[in-house]
Write a protein that holds these residues in place. Sequence first.
Motif, mmCIF file in Angstrom:
data_model
loop_
_atom_site.group_PDB
_atom_site.id
_atom_site.type_symbol
_atom_site.label_atom_id
_atom_site.label_comp_id
_atom_site.label_asym_id
_atom_site.label_seq_id
_atom_site.Cartn_x
_atom_site.Cartn_y
_atom_site.Cartn_z
ATOM 1 N N LEU A 113 -23.070 -13.804 -16.674
ATOM 2 C CA LEU A 113 -22.050 -14.836 -16.467
ATOM 3 C C LEU A 113 -22.179 -15.386 -15.055
ATOM 4 C CD1 LEU A 113 -18.819 -13.364 -18.122
ATOM 5 C CD2 LEU A 113 -20.387 -15.082 -19.032
ATOM 6 N N PRO A 114 -22.024 -16.701 -14.889
ATOM 7 C CA PRO A 114 -22.125 -17.274 -13.545
ATOM 8 C C PRO A 114 -20.957 -16.856 -12.654
ATOM 9 C CG PRO A 114 -21.706 -18.981 -15.189
ATOM 10 C CD PRO A 114 -21.845 -17.697 -15.930
ATOM 11 N N ALA A 115 -21.187 -16.843 -11.353
ATOM 12 C CA ALA A 115 -20.149 -16.515 -10.375
ATOM 13 C C ALA A 115 -18.940 -17.424 -10.591
ATOM 14 C CB ALA A 115 -20.694 -16.680 -8.964
ATOM 15 N N GLY A 116 -17.760 -16.847 -10.496
ATOM 16 C CA GLY A 116 -16.526 -17.600 -10.671
ATOM 17 C C GLY A 116 -15.985 -17.578 -12.086
ATOM 18 N N SER A 117 -16.825 -17.221 -13.055
ATOM 19 C CA SER A 117 -16.386 -17.159 -14.457
ATOM 20 C C SER A 117 -15.435 -15.987 -14.648
ATOM 21 C CB SER A 117 -17.583 -16.973 -15.389
ATOM 22 O OG SER A 117 -18.470 -18.045 -15.264
ATOM 23 N N ILE A 118 -14.471 -16.173 -15.539
ATOM 24 C CA ILE A 118 -13.499 -15.116 -15.845
ATOM 25 C C ILE A 118 -13.474 -14.894 -17.348
ATOM 26 C CG2 ILE A 118 -11.058 -14.452 -15.785
ATOM 27 C CD1 ILE A 118 -10.768 -16.195 -13.272
ATOM 28 N N GLN A 119 -13.507 -13.635 -17.761
ATOM 29 C CA GLN A 119 -13.341 -13.286 -19.167
ATOM 30 C C GLN A 119 -11.890 -12.877 -19.390
ATOM 31 O OE1 GLN A 119 -17.084 -11.304 -20.969
ATOM 32 N NE2 GLN A 119 -16.842 -10.396 -18.948
ATOM 33 N N GLY A 120 -11.243 -13.516 -20.355
ATOM 34 C CA GLY A 120 -9.865 -13.176 -20.678
ATOM 35 C C GLY A 120 -9.787 -11.974 -21.607
ATOM 36 N N ARG A 121 -8.571 -11.573 -21.906
ATOM 37 C CA ARG A 121 -8.316 -10.413 -22.776
ATOM 38 C C ARG A 121 -8.501 -10.814 -24.234
ATOM 39 N NH1 ARG A 121 -3.396 -9.303 -24.676
ATOM 40 N NH2 ARG A 121 -2.445 -10.547 -23.035
ATOM 41 N N THR A 122 -9.276 -10.036 -24.956
ATOM 42 C CA THR A 122 -9.477 -10.277 -26.384
ATOM 43 C C THR A 122 -8.388 -9.557 -27.177
ATOM 44 O OG1 THR A 122 -10.816 -8.313 -26.814
ATOM 45 C CG2 THR A 122 -11.977 -10.269 -25.982
ATOM 46 N N ASP A 123 -8.411 -9.719 -28.491
ATOM 47 C CA ASP A 123 -7.456 -9.002 -29.330
ATOM 48 C C ASP A 123 -7.835 -7.539 -29.514
ATOM 49 O OD1 ASP A 123 -5.659 -11.069 -29.557
ATOM 50 O OD2 ASP A 123 -6.565 -11.878 -31.375
ATOM 51 N N PHE A 124 -8.981 -7.124 -28.954
ATOM 52 C CA PHE A 124 -9.304 -5.699 -28.896
ATOM 53 C C PHE A 124 -8.558 -5.042 -27.745
ATOM 54 C CE2 PHE A 124 -13.169 -7.240 -31.143
ATOM 55 C CZ PHE A 124 -13.080 -6.433 -32.267
ATOM 56 N N GLY A 125 -7.934 -5.858 -26.877
ATOM 57 C CA GLY A 125 -7.126 -5.335 -25.782
ATOM 58 C C GLY A 125 -7.819 -5.269 -24.440
ATOM 59 N N SER A 126 -9.033 -5.796 -24.348
ATOM 60 C CA SER A 126 -9.751 -5.771 -23.078
ATOM 61 C C SER A 126 -10.529 -7.074 -22.921
ATOM 62 C CB SER A 126 -10.702 -4.579 -23.029
ATOM 63 O OG SER A 126 -11.645 -4.670 -24.070
ATOM 64 N N SER A 127 -11.080 -7.282 -21.727
ATOM 65 C CA SER A 127 -11.904 -8.474 -21.538
ATOM 66 C C SER A 127 -13.341 -8.149 -21.918
ATOM 67 C CB SER A 127 -11.810 -8.964 -20.091
ATOM 68 O OG SER A 127 -12.339 -8.002 -19.214
#
Length: 192
Positions: A113-127
């Motif tokens: 993932l490129p710098a600055g990108s953010i992964q949100g929380r999935t329905d599995f409960g984690s990013s």
Amino acid sequence: MTLIRPTLAAAALTFSALTLPAQAAEFTLTSSDIAEGQSLSIAQVFNGFGCIGLNKSPQLSWSGAPADTKSFAITVYDPDAPTGSGWWHWTVFNIPASVRSLPAGATAPGKGLPAGSIQGRTDFGSSGFGGACPPEGDKPHRYQFVVWALKTETLPLDAQASGAMLGFYLNAQALATAKLTAVYERQKPNVK
């Protein structure tokens, strides 16, 4: 007088065609790992909840985004999950506008993932990417991979953002979207 009308009509049509903006290239999403309408491989299957897979995000590439795109986001959503609200499998946002692809197995900034990108929380409960894992014997589920071209560089969210919250911001900031839908069906084991 009847000869003037067609001439004026033709002139008006020509003028209106000249004043229309040039047609933008079609915004498209492609992958070397998944194909439209085809089954996901074991690489994109979750490892848990009774599923056995590699839980690896697929390679994704996009082109034809609007010229004024300031960032991208990616979502993976299963509308067929038996929850009443679908299932968010992956959300990534604040992807710089200069980026046009992600490698397979993108897991974090510096690891695909490129710098600055953010992964949100999935329905599995984690990013992070959470692969396909529908109930056994259920009909094939659709997995909608969507890249969003956005009119803002960043969204005011962090890694705790749910898919629904991110969806609210994406719909408010979207310039265009491109989608690739794959399927997956978890077979019931053969018991004799």
